[in-house]
Write an enzyme that holds these catalytic residues in place. Structure first.
Site, PDB file in Angstrom:
ATOM      1  CB  CYS A 150      69.200 -28.597  41.416  1.00 55.57           C
ATOM      2  SG  CYS A 150      69.787 -27.349  42.582  1.00 55.57           S
TER       3      CYS A 150
ATOM      4  CG  HIS B 215      64.635 -32.251  43.369  1.00 57.54           C
ATOM      5  ND1 HIS B 215      65.826 -32.336  42.682  1.00 57.54           N
ATOM      6  CD2 HIS B 215      64.568 -30.986  43.863  1.00 57.54           C
ATOM      7  CE1 HIS B 215      66.454 -31.171  42.758  1.00 57.54           C
ATOM      8  NE2 HIS B 215      65.711 -30.346  43.472  1.00 57.54           N
TER       9      HIS B 215
ATOM     10  CG  HIS C 192      70.528 -30.672  46.559  1.00 59.36           C
ATOM     11  ND1 HIS C 192      70.923 -31.084  45.305  1.00 59.36           N
ATOM     12  CD2 HIS C 192      69.496 -29.800  46.340  1.00 59.36           C
ATOM     13  CE1 HIS C 192      70.171 -30.510  44.388  1.00 59.36           C
ATOM     14  NE2 HIS C 192      69.302 -29.731  44.993  1.00 59.36           N
TER      15      HIS C 192
END
Length: 526
Positions: A193, A328, A368
């Site tokens: 990620c 994040h 995400h």
């Protein structure tokens, strides 16, 4: 000794010049993206952010017939989430535009197709004709994760010579360089990620070291198969409604999404020399690893704290210089408190009363986007600097009680806030991205230097209709391109048709099918 002084001074000057080059700000000169909700431009992304929009929707058509949904988290081979952030039309690709045969295009992972389109757009949005970069030292740094495109791995008869390159991660960046004839570094990064933010960090280093003059940096994720939905359902790590509730009391897991983002970068001095429009500058960045922590995939607070401090040090700034953090913010009860705790350790001590670091995450709007999440966060904050507003974070009506907000130096963006350029301080923001693999990245962004309005000589402004040169690979593409020009100009009365004509003639690639549309206003381009 006296005779040696000139040589010593020359060495000192070279050392000073090298040090200045290693810390020179890097200019963001353009951006391109494809995001959930049909968003295909940065302007469209800003409309979503500014309106507090939610782009999360139902499962994609490509998964139709797989019988995926089951509300029982224990159901094998199923997912209990029916929503996510998905791209429209990932199967659409104009292969002939890029000189790719239909047979090869079928074997290409959609991720390769999307980065080709976004890279081309990023260059043209910077006023750079892609065909002018042939044999240039232009770098390509792209983040991605393992390909799940197709099921050809078990079908040996389907191996036709294109499958390997079509699915190889290395070709995600190499395809862009090959298609455009670029001879700078081509690097594909997979740190899960954090991939796109790590790719951006490497691009910044390469520009400062002179490995390339221009760099394309970003990342991409497309979920061709539902593997991630099924596996994270087994782990019970997904939000049932598919939405990331970053730092919210209602945080109940990640909401997975797709996306692609590419930004064009130059050294600030080069951008100013070339007359580029500078959208923002990257002051510093850093990357590190969790190392041995409480688990391979568990976040590590001290490591997150160090990567932020290292990025600030690289930027030659202090925590007090930062106004906002694009976090994040995956919306999990484990990750969010650890991330906020690390931020509080950096920004809390000595923070000026009444001036917190404003905390938000675009994952609350689109989900995400995995390998593309970091660069999407950068695009968001560049847009926030441009428009002078910090957008609200969704689903955060009640901040999570798992974070000690008092005296943390942090405050959640529960509503949009003005963030306008001023004379007293320079606006700056940090962007964080943490990978499942344990690789962490942080980037420090700063508003573009103010441009002094130079007194321009009075020139005769053309009046009446003007020719706007539009082109495409064929007649159909030509008409579609004219339509896109018209859509863009609609409602932009402040845009000069004369400027449009110059841009079309000098800063856009010219193809086989061409037309010179005589236009007095945008309506004439339809």
């Amino acid at each position: 000794m006296q005779a040696a002084l000139p040589a010593i001074r020359a060495l000192q000057k070279r050392a000073a010049d090298l040090e200045a080059k290693q810390s020179e700000p890097i200019a963001v000169v353009s951006m391109a993206c494809r995001l959930p909700g049909g968003i295909d431009t940065p302007e469209g992304f800003w409309e979503l952010l500014a309106s507090g929009g939610d782009a999360v929707g139902g499962l994609p058509e490509r998964w139709t017939g797989l019988d995926l949904y089951d509300p029982d988290p224990e159901a094998v081979g199923k997912t209990y989430a029916q929503d996510g952030g998905f791209l429209d039309g990932v199967e659409d690709f104009d292969a002939s535009f890029f000189g790719i045969s239909p047979r090869e295009a079928v074997s290409m992972d959609p991720q390769q197709r999307l980065v080709l389109e976004a890279s081309w757009e990023a260059l043209e949005r910077a006023g750079i004709r892609p065909d002018s970069l042939m044999e240039s030292r232009t770098g390509v740094y792209l983040g991605t994760m393992s390909s799940d495109y197709g099921h050809l791995g078990r079908d040996l008869d389907a191996l036709d010579g294109y499958v390997s390159t079509g699915k190889a991660s290395s070709v995600v960046s190499g395809r862009v360089s090959y298609t455009l004839g670029l001879q700078g570094p081509a690097v594909t990064v997979d740190t899960a990620c954090s991939s796109s933010l790590v790719a951006l960090h490497l691009a910044v280093q390469a520009l400062r070291q002179g490995e390339c003059e221009l760099a394309l940096a970003g990342g991409v994720t497309v979920m061709s198969a539902p593997s991630l939905f099924v596996e994270f359902s087994r782990l019970k790590g997904m939000a049932a409604d598919g939405r990331c509730k970053s730092f919210s009391a209602g945080a109940d897991g990640a909401g997975w999404a797709e996306g692609v983002g590419v930004i064009a970068l130059k050294r600030l001095s080069a951008a100013q020399r070339d007359g580029d429009r500078v959208l923002a500058v990257i002051r510093g960045s850093a990357v590190n690893q969790d190392g041995r922590s409480q688990g391979l995939t568990a976040p590590n607070g001290p490591s997150q704290q160090r990567v932020i401090q290292d990025a600030l040090s690289a930027a030659r700034l202090t925590p007090a210089d930062i106004d906002a953090i694009e976090a994040h913010g995956t919306g999990t009860s484990l990750g969010d408190p650890i991330e906020a705790g690390a931020l509080a350790e950096v920004f809390g001590p000595g923070r000026e009363e009444g001036r917190p670091v404003w905390l938000g995450s675009s994952k609350s709007n689109i989900g995400h986007a995995q390998a593309a999440a970091g660069v999407i966060g950068v695009i968001k904050m560049v847009l926030a600097l441009e428009h002078g507003v910090l957008p609200k974070t969704l689903h955060a009506e009640e901040p999570t009680p798992l974070i000690e907000w008092d005296h943390s130096g942090l405050e959640l963006l529960q509503e949009a806030r003005a963030w306008e350029r001023g004379t007293e301080r320079t606006r700056r923001a940090g962007v964080s991205s943490f990978g499942l693999s344990g690789t962490n990245a942080h980037v420090v962004l700063e508003e573009a230097p103010a441009v002094r309005e130079a007194a321009e000589p009075v020139a005769e402004v053309p009046t009446g209709p003007l020719p706007v040169v539009v082109s495409g690979r064929d007649e159909v593409a030509l008409r579609e391109q004219a339509g896109r020009w018209a859509d863009w100009l609609e409602g932009r009365s402040e845009v000069s048709v004369a400027d449009v004509a110059v841009t079309a003639a000098r800063h856009r690639s010219h193809f086989e099918s061409r037309a010179s549309v005589v236009a007095a206003d945008s309506a004439a381009l339809v």
